[in-house]
Design an enzyme around this catalytic site. Structure first.
Site, PDB file in Angstrom:
ATOM      1  CG  LEU A  28      30.034 -37.291  28.812  1.00  0.00           C
ATOM      2  CD1 LEU A  28      29.772 -38.068  27.525  1.00  0.00           C
ATOM      3  CD2 LEU A  28      28.880 -36.352  29.115  1.00  0.00           C
ATOM      4  CG  ASP A  29      33.526 -36.035  26.760  1.00  0.00           C
ATOM      5  OD1 ASP A  29      33.638 -36.823  25.811  1.00  0.00           O
ATOM      6  OD2 ASP A  29      32.772 -35.053  26.743  1.00  0.00           O
ATOM      7  N   GLY A  30      35.706 -39.088  29.979  1.00  0.00           N
ATOM      8  CA  GLY A  30      36.651 -39.295  31.069  1.00  0.00           C
ATOM      9  C   GLY A  30      37.560 -40.484  30.874  1.00  0.00           C
TER      10      GLY A  30
END
Length: 325
Positions: free
Chosen positions: A268-270
């Site tokens: 996630l968001d990485g």
């Protein structure tokens, strides 16, 4: 470091003067006078194991067909056996036809065991087909639509998909109807899988854009789609999670806000970062001006990321990084 290079025996001499920090090189040139109106503009990116002679062969490939390199960006990381380049060039499409160009760069790719070799002629090649996913917040979606309308993005928007039902007379719906862009509202229910519905709608796309789409796409979806997905989020993560992150940051008195556009991965968001922007805020900002500055950064950052992607400026680097020329 001064460089003198003849790109083609039939082309003018190209002279550039630059510094080369670390292992990065950029060469720029301008054609003298008024270039022929018949010349077309091409872009080529190359990613392969590093070895002697790559730049010479790239130049020879273009020059042997009468082309002239205008800009060449080169990146060779220190202590790593890898080579990246992006070249912009002009050529006569009658003398160097598109099919022959593909074959020439394919031969070059085989010669150097390239990981990636991609050429694009924007005036000839089809525009990228995209679908835009958005939730309730409109700012990134509206800005993207207007940029597309103004010809600032070389894409064809196939559809807008949302988990938010917009009423018929809203600005977004009127805009989409005026331009014959389908709007698909997908509601959550136990009887159906939204990701299956999205996949059915985006099969004929080249990549997806998440314009503040507030649903997490699963790893299964990403594998089944198999193409790039570009996301935008505020640069306040991971410090301010959950609802109203802007209010949380405002109340904490932060002095620097930002936005990050990145590729979507299972983390996630990485995913690998494409573009980031920041702006200072101060005690003089109220909550409204704070949020406006944050949203403006998100809009600008997302558009820059899409434009860079379409112009072949973004290449994967190592496991979770990017080279952005």
């Amino acid at each position: 470091m001064n460089i003198l290079r003849r790109a083609s025996s039939s082309s003018p001499i190209v002279i550039a003067s630059m510094k080369r920090p670390f292992n990065t090189l950029r060469i720029s040139a301008e054609l003298p006078g008024n270039p022929s109106p018949t010349l077309a503009h091409g872009i080529h990116v190359f990613h392969c194991p590093d070895q002697v002679g790559i730049v010479a062969k790239l130049s020879e490939c273009i020059a042997s067909r009468g082309g002239n390199i205008l800009v060449a960006d080169i990146f060779v990381p220190q202590n790593k056996n890898v080579f990246y380049s992006r070249s912009e060039f002009v050529f006569d499409p009658i003398k160097w036809q598109r099919k022959q160009m593909n074959n020439d760069f394919l031969d070059l790719s085989k010669m150097f065991n390239a990981v990636k070799s991609l050429v694009r002629v924007p005036s000839v090649d089809p525009k990228y087909k995209i679908a835009v996913l958005a939730s309730k917040q409109d700012h990134c979606l509206v800005d993207l639509l207007h940029a597309w309308q103004d010809g600032k993005l070389p894409v064809h928007i196939r559809s807008v998909i949302s988990n938010h039902d917009r009423v018929p007379n809203t600005h977004v719906i009127r805009f989409l109807e005026r331009h014959d862009i389908p709007y698909h509202y997908l509601s959550k229910s136990k009887e159906k899988n939204i990701e299956d519905e999205i996949l059915d709608l985006v099969q004929d796309t080249d990549f997806l854009v998440l314009a503040r789409y507030m649903q997490v796409l699963s790893g299964t979806f990403l594998k089944r789609y198999g193409k790039d997905v570009i996301n935008i989020h505020h640069g306040l993560l991971p410090s301010f999670k959950g609802g109203n992150p802007s209010r949380q940051a405002f109340e904490a008195g932060v002095k620097l806000i930002g936005a990050t556009s990145h590729f979507v991965t299972e983390e996630l968001d990485g995913g690998p970062i494409i573009e980031q922007m920041v702006e200072r805020v101060s005690h003089k900002d109220n909550l409204l001006s704070f949020i406006q500055k944050s949203e403006n950064l998100e809009k600008q950052c997302l558009l820059k990321a899409i434009k860079s992607y379409c112009e072949l400026r973004v290449l994967p680097y190592e496991e979770n990084r990017t080279v952005v020329f």
